[in-house]
Design a protein around this motif. Structure first.
Motif, PDB file in Angstrom:
ATOM      1  N   ASP A 150      10.173  -1.435  -4.659  1.00  0.00           N
ATOM      2  CA  ASP A 150       9.762  -2.808  -4.328  1.00  0.00           C
ATOM      3  C   ASP A 150       8.268  -2.887  -4.043  1.00  0.00           C
ATOM      4  O   ASP A 150       7.559  -3.745  -4.555  1.00  0.00           O
ATOM      5  N   ILE A 151       7.826  -1.973  -3.202  1.00  0.00           N
ATOM      6  CA  ILE A 151       6.429  -1.996  -2.754  1.00  0.00           C
ATOM      7  C   ILE A 151       5.487  -1.630  -3.905  1.00  0.00           C
ATOM      8  O   ILE A 151       4.453  -2.269  -4.094  1.00  0.00           O
ATOM      9  N   GLU A 160      13.552   0.836  -1.987  1.00  0.00           N
ATOM     10  CA  GLU A 160      12.544   0.194  -1.139  1.00  0.00           C
ATOM     11  C   GLU A 160      11.146   0.567  -1.586  1.00  0.00           C
ATOM     12  O   GLU A 160      10.223  -0.246  -1.584  1.00  0.00           O
ATOM     13  N   GLY A 188       0.818  -1.215   0.000  1.00  0.00           N
ATOM     14  CA  GLY A 188       0.000   0.000   0.000  1.00  0.00           C
ATOM     15  C   GLY A 188       0.846   1.257   0.000  1.00  0.00           C
ATOM     16  O   GLY A 188       1.913   1.294  -0.599  1.00  0.00           O
ATOM     17  N   LYS A 189       0.360   2.242   0.723  1.00  0.00           N
ATOM     18  CA  LYS A 189       1.010   3.546   0.763  1.00  0.00           C
ATOM     19  C   LYS A 189       2.463   3.464   1.258  1.00  0.00           C
ATOM     20  O   LYS A 189       2.793   2.626   2.097  1.00  0.00           O
ATOM     21  N   VAL A 190       3.301   4.343   0.741  1.00  0.00           N
ATOM     22  CA  VAL A 190       4.711   4.368   1.130  1.00  0.00           C
ATOM     23  C   VAL A 190       5.088   5.780   1.576  1.00  0.00           C
ATOM     24  O   VAL A 190       4.782   6.740   0.877  1.00  0.00           O
ATOM     25  N   PRO A 191       5.744   5.905   2.723  1.00  0.00           N
ATOM     26  CA  PRO A 191       6.145   7.254   3.158  1.00  0.00           C
ATOM     27  C   PRO A 191       7.171   7.863   2.196  1.00  0.00           C
ATOM     28  O   PRO A 191       7.985   7.133   1.624  1.00  0.00           O
ATOM     29  N   THR A 192       7.147   9.159   2.047  1.00  0.00           N
ATOM     30  CA  THR A 192       8.057   9.804   1.082  1.00  0.00           C
ATOM     31  C   THR A 192       9.524   9.680   1.487  1.00  0.00           C
ATOM     32  O   THR A 192      10.393   9.709   0.638  1.00  0.00           O
ATOM     33  N   HIS A 193       9.777   9.534   2.809  1.00  0.00           N
ATOM     34  CA  HIS A 193      11.176   9.504   3.247  1.00  0.00           C
ATOM     35  C   HIS A 193      11.888   8.192   2.917  1.00  0.00           C
ATOM     36  O   HIS A 193      13.091   8.053   3.099  1.00  0.00           O
ATOM     37  N   LEU A 194      11.144   7.209   2.428  1.00  0.00           N
ATOM     38  CA  LEU A 194      11.738   5.897   2.163  1.00  0.00           C
ATOM     39  C   LEU A 194      12.721   5.954   0.990  1.00  0.00           C
ATOM     40  O   LEU A 194      12.463   6.623   0.002  1.00  0.00           O
TER      41      LEU A 194
END
Lengths: 352, 171
Positions: free
Chosen positions: B134-135, B131, B121-127
């Motif tokens: 991948d999601i 990574e 699902g959602k991914v934080p911008t700081h990632l």
């Protein structure tokens, strides 16, 4: 804003009881669970750290341009009856009310937005809307989440997604739910079948106040169970395009059949409920829920004139125990509450 | 239709058994089906699920007791959480617990999430970008499977292109 000031009106977002499928869907809700990186989860936080988490999220949330009157309630400081009022208005959960240590809630958008801090997770925020309106709930909560994320680093894992204290919320941390009014399915004995089908689709079925509460007044809360391995959009879409329209269609079909085949049975039930509410001197909260449910059905089917859905919806909220006591300005015993409840119901439902 | 066993509640479980070419139907309510030990997909409370999983020992023999004791004694160095406490409260103490108790938690996570254990699902911008990718890829592939399943080939083609595009920049 003090919690007590809220007791005389229903939540602003609840408004006119409009919205898509509003004859069956009372409200839509989306909740997100988030935790700050670098801290233990709430069960393992000391009082000092809880205070830090509370301050961090409070500052972040108050720094965002939220609309409507924005207020913070220090749940640890307010009186038990005020906590109960917040639970009755679905602004906090019972767990948050009964919790320990520094904790609070930020409310905005006419109570359509509430963010609990230090409940089961550091941050649990929700957006509510009348009727079936999950897309706008998601849009709003997602935007707020982005803005918080710009200020606070969330605990996130590349495999598990957003980290949560309970593994059942892992991943998206999303809980999508709809409050449904299904009196006709109940009357025609089809409710178990529908609920069993819902459970088969990995949905949880609960009562008015969520986990562990009974379904009273034919009100059922349906929510997703799976939060990991699915996208938020997918969960929302399932409700909007698949689940809710199907159940609503069943309910409306059952209502139509009742009207066609047993109109007198139906009218008897509706008019009896109205009769009791308009005349009784003592009404318990359980009885009020049960009878209001039948009246709501009557209004939806056009069997009761000169009464609108908004009034009925509002009475569901205003006749709850803490609302009554804060309105009276003092603690009331059960009989006094039943009497005040009956008085409000009589005056709001009488014909003129 | 009423439940055949209690004749009180509505039957919601309909079982058809074919034995030696003989067809037999049974209609039960949720409760009676449960009493008769039928595996009905029900919502098992998390702590119950965990105690069941914990009681299943991977190896038999004399190691069993030792293993159980070891497992019980294991503590997260970051927050002090133990499996025993988790089984009681259904809540973990910190993100690191997911690593410390991985062997016990993973089956539990898969059970609660329909067999899935990877976020899409959602991914934080700081990632970091890799990574994040991948999601996103995981999500796109899931959508592709879905589109194929629904025989929506137009959408499938679009998703396939999107997946290709996602994979290109880093390779």
């Amino acid at each position: 804003m003090k919690p007590a000031d809220l007791c005389k009106a229903s939540s602003a977002w609840f408004g006119q009881g409009r919205g898509l499928f509003s004859d069956v869907v009372i409200s839509s809700r989306i909740r997100l669970a988030r935790n700050a990186a670098g801290f233990a989860f709430v069960p393992c936080l000391g009082a000092d750290e809880k205070q830090t988490v509370l301050d961090t999220f409070k500052t972040a949330l108050l720094g965002i341009e939220l609309e409507g009157e924005i207020f913070f309630i220090d749940v640890a400081q307010v009186s038990p009856v005020e906590r109960e009022l917040l639970v009755e208005r679905h602004l906090i959960t019972r767990r948050q009310a009964n919790g320990q240590g520094p904790r609070g809630v930020i409310v905005a958008y006419g109570e359509a937005f509430a963010a609990m801090i230090n409940e089961e997770d550091h941050l649990r925020m929700q957006v509510l809307a009348p009727g079936l309106d999950l897309h706008s709930c998601w849009e709003r909560i997602n935007r707020i989440d982005d803005k918080i994320e710009a200020q606070v680093r969330y605990a996130f894992d590349r495999r598990y997604g957003y980290m949560t204290a309970c593994p059942t919320n892992l991943g998206t941390g999303i809980r999508v739910s709809v409050m449904l009014h299904l009196p006709a399915l109940k009357m025609t004995g089809q409710i178990e079948k529908v609920l069993a089908a819902a459970r088969d689709c990995d949905l949880a079925v609960r009562g008015l106040f969520g986990e562990g509460t009974e379904a009273i007044g034919d009100l059922f809360q349906l929510s997703n169970q799976v939060t990991l391995g699915v996208s938020e959009a997918r969960v929302v879409d399932d409700f909007v395009t698949r689940i809710v329209p199907k159940i609503a269609a069943y309910e409306l079909e059952a209502r139509k059949a009742l009207l066609a085949e047993r109109p007198q049975t139906l009218d008897d039930k509706i008019q009896r409920a109205l009769g009791v509410l308009r005349n009784a001197c003592l009404v318990s909260s359980q009885e009020a829920l049960f009878l209001l449910s039948n009246v709501r059905l009557g209004v939806n089917l056009g069997r009761i004139e000169k009464l609108d859905l908004a009034t009925v919806n509002e009475l569901f909220m205003l006749t709850q125990p803490a609302h009554l006591q804060l309105r009276a300005g003092r603690m009331l015993d059960a009989e006094q509450r039943d009497s005040l409840r009956a008085q409000i119901l009589r005056s709001r439902l009488c014909v003129n | 239709m009423l439940c055949q066993a209690c004749k009180e509640h509505t039957a919601t479980i309909h079982l058809t058994e074919i034995r030696n070419g003989q067809r037999a139907e049974t209609h039960l309510c949720q409760e009676c089906a449960h009493q008769q030990g039928l595996a009905v997909k029900a919502q098992i409370p998390l702590n119950e699920l965990l105690s069941t999983l914990l009681s299943v020992q991977p190896e038999a023999g004399q190691d069993q007791e030792k293993l159980a004791a070891q497992m019980e004694a294991r503590t997260c160095p970051d927050c002090g959480m133990t499996l025993k406490r988790f089984a009681k409260e259904s809540q973990l103490g910190c993100p690191h617990d997911y690593t410390v108790f991985k062997d016990q938690l993973l089956p539990l996570i898969e059970r609660s999430h329909n067999g899935k254990s990877r976020h899409c699902g959602k991914v934080p911008t700081h990632l970091p970008k890799a990574e994040k990718q991948d999601i996103v890829l995981r999500r796109l592939k899931q959508q592709l499977d879905e589109a194929v399943g629904q025989e929506d080939y137009e959408r499938a083609a679009r998703l396939r292109d999107e997946i290709k595009q996602q994979q290109e920049p880093t390779s």
